[in-house]
Design a protein around this motif. Structure first.
Motif, short mmCIF file in Angstrom:
data_model
loop_
_atom_site.label_atom_id
_atom_site.label_comp_id
_atom_site.label_asym_id
_atom_site.label_seq_id
_atom_site.Cartn_x
_atom_site.Cartn_y
_atom_site.Cartn_z
N ARG A 12 0.86 -1.19 0.00
CA ARG A 12 0.00 0.00 0.00
C ARG A 12 0.89 1.23 0.00
O ARG A 12 1.42 1.64 1.02
N VAL A 13 1.04 1.82 -1.19
CA VAL A 13 1.96 2.93 -1.41
C VAL A 13 1.18 4.24 -1.45
O VAL A 13 0.18 4.35 -2.15
N LEU A 14 1.67 5.21 -0.72
CA LEU A 14 1.08 6.53 -0.76
C LEU A 14 2.10 7.50 -1.34
O LEU A 14 3.25 7.53 -0.90
N ILE A 15 1.67 8.28 -2.34
CA ILE A 15 2.52 9.28 -2.97
C ILE A 15 1.90 10.64 -2.73
O ILE A 15 0.74 10.86 -3.08
N MET A 16 2.66 11.55 -2.13
CA MET A 16 2.15 12.89 -1.87
C MET A 16 3.13 13.92 -2.41
O MET A 16 4.30 13.62 -2.65
N GLY A 17 2.66 15.13 -2.59
CA GLY A 17 3.49 16.21 -3.09
C GLY A 17 2.65 17.33 -3.63
O GLY A 17 1.42 17.25 -3.66
N ASN A 18 3.28 18.38 -4.07
CA ASN A 18 2.63 19.56 -4.60
C ASN A 18 1.90 19.21 -5.90
O ASN A 18 2.22 18.20 -6.56
N GLY A 19 0.96 20.05 -6.30
CA GLY A 19 0.34 19.91 -7.60
C GLY A 19 1.41 19.99 -8.68
O GLY A 19 2.32 20.81 -8.59
N GLY A 20 1.34 19.13 -9.68
CA GLY A 20 2.30 19.16 -10.76
C GLY A 20 3.64 18.53 -10.46
O GLY A 20 4.56 18.61 -11.27
N SER A 21 3.76 17.86 -9.34
CA SER A 21 5.06 17.28 -8.96
C SER A 21 5.34 15.94 -9.66
O SER A 21 6.48 15.48 -9.68
N GLY A 22 4.31 15.31 -10.21
CA GLY A 22 4.50 14.02 -10.87
C GLY A 22 3.90 12.86 -10.11
O GLY A 22 4.22 11.70 -10.40
N ILE A 96 7.15 13.48 -3.21
CA ILE A 96 7.81 14.13 -4.33
C ILE A 96 7.83 15.63 -4.02
O ILE A 96 6.79 16.27 -3.97
N ASP A 97 9.01 16.14 -3.80
CA ASP A 97 9.17 17.55 -3.43
C ASP A 97 10.03 18.27 -4.47
O ASP A 97 11.21 18.54 -4.24
N LEU A 98 9.42 18.55 -5.62
CA LEU A 98 10.12 19.28 -6.67
C LEU A 98 10.03 20.78 -6.39
O LEU A 98 9.10 21.23 -5.73
N PRO A 99 10.97 21.55 -6.92
CA PRO A 99 10.86 23.01 -6.82
C PRO A 99 9.55 23.48 -7.47
O PRO A 99 9.08 22.88 -8.44
N GLU A 100 8.98 24.54 -6.93
CA GLU A 100 7.71 25.05 -7.46
C GLU A 100 7.80 25.35 -8.95
O GLU A 100 6.82 25.14 -9.68
N GLU A 101 8.94 25.83 -9.41
CA GLU A 101 9.09 26.16 -10.82
C GLU A 101 8.86 24.92 -11.69
O GLU A 101 8.22 25.01 -12.75
N ALA A 102 9.36 23.79 -11.26
CA ALA A 102 9.18 22.54 -12.02
C ALA A 102 7.71 22.11 -11.97
O ALA A 102 7.16 21.65 -12.99
N CYS A 103 7.07 22.27 -10.83
CA CYS A 103 5.66 21.90 -10.70
C CYS A 103 4.80 22.79 -11.59
O CYS A 103 3.89 22.29 -12.28
N ILE A 104 5.08 24.08 -11.59
CA ILE A 104 4.32 25.01 -12.43
C ILE A 104 4.51 24.66 -13.90
O ILE A 104 3.55 24.65 -14.68
N ALA A 105 5.75 24.36 -14.30
CA ALA A 105 6.01 23.97 -15.69
C ALA A 105 5.23 22.72 -16.06
O ALA A 105 4.66 22.63 -17.16
#
Length: 180
Positions: A12-22, A96-105
């Motif tokens: 049971r895998v949970l993936i969390m992160g910002n919108g657009g993080s993948g 998944i904690d990508l920089p906001e710029e990557a998430c926005i892109a």
């Protein structure tokens, strides 16, 4: 990256992160490789066909808890409060904690989805950009960091696209699970 006892770890895998993080991309990759169902918290949080219309909170919470009762699944979303409802069932946590710029892109690349308007899309981009500055919010960097730090089981923090891709490519393929 070595995955000892992969069958148990990845039940049971949970993936969390910002919108657009993948999150959705990674959930699909893991789900395909392990042949597990994927639970998108967006599909539970929002009314079907009602872009931007939140589902009744009591019903939403019941749906998340019911989905979390399954033996095998991949669940993904930004909703820390919903994550918290099933955290006791999670066997592996991925943030998944990508920089906001990557998430926005990423959000710009996929464009307007689900019948949203241009105004809603601009609002989404603003919301994604505020991930690290949102205060007292379950859908923020701080809330995700607290959930990640408190989780006692196997967990991974992926901070760039290459790390996400490497993680997906190193997963064991086709772990056999018992028929339910």
């Amino acid at each position: 990256m070595y995955f000892a006892n992969a069958k148990t770890v990845f039940e049971r895998v949970l993936i969390m992160g910002n919108g657009g993080s993948g999150k959705t991309w990674l959930a699909r990759r893991i789900g395909e490789q392990l042949r597990y169902p994927i639970i998108h918290l967006d599909d539970i949080h929002w009314e079907p066909g009602g872009y931007g219309t939140a589902r009744d909170k009591t019903l939403r919470d019941e749906m998340v808890i019911a989905a979390g009762r399954g033996d095998y699944w991949i669940m993904e979303g930004v909703y820390g409060q919903l994550v918290n409802l099933v955290l006791n069932r999670v066997t592996a946590l991925i943030w998944i904690d990508l920089p906001e710029e990557a998430c926005i892109a990423n959000v710009k690349e996929r464009g307007i989805q689900g019948g949203g308007t241009q105004t809603q899309f601009i609002g989404l981009l603003k919301w994604v950009a505020e991930y690290r500055t949102r205060a007292n919010n379950w859908n923020s960097f701080d809330a995700h960091a607290q959930l990640y730090l408190a989780f006692p089981g196997p967990k991974w923090l992926l901070s760039d696209r290459e790390a996400v891709t490497r993680f997906a490519n190193r997963l064991p393929v086709g772990i056999e699970v018992a028929d339910e």
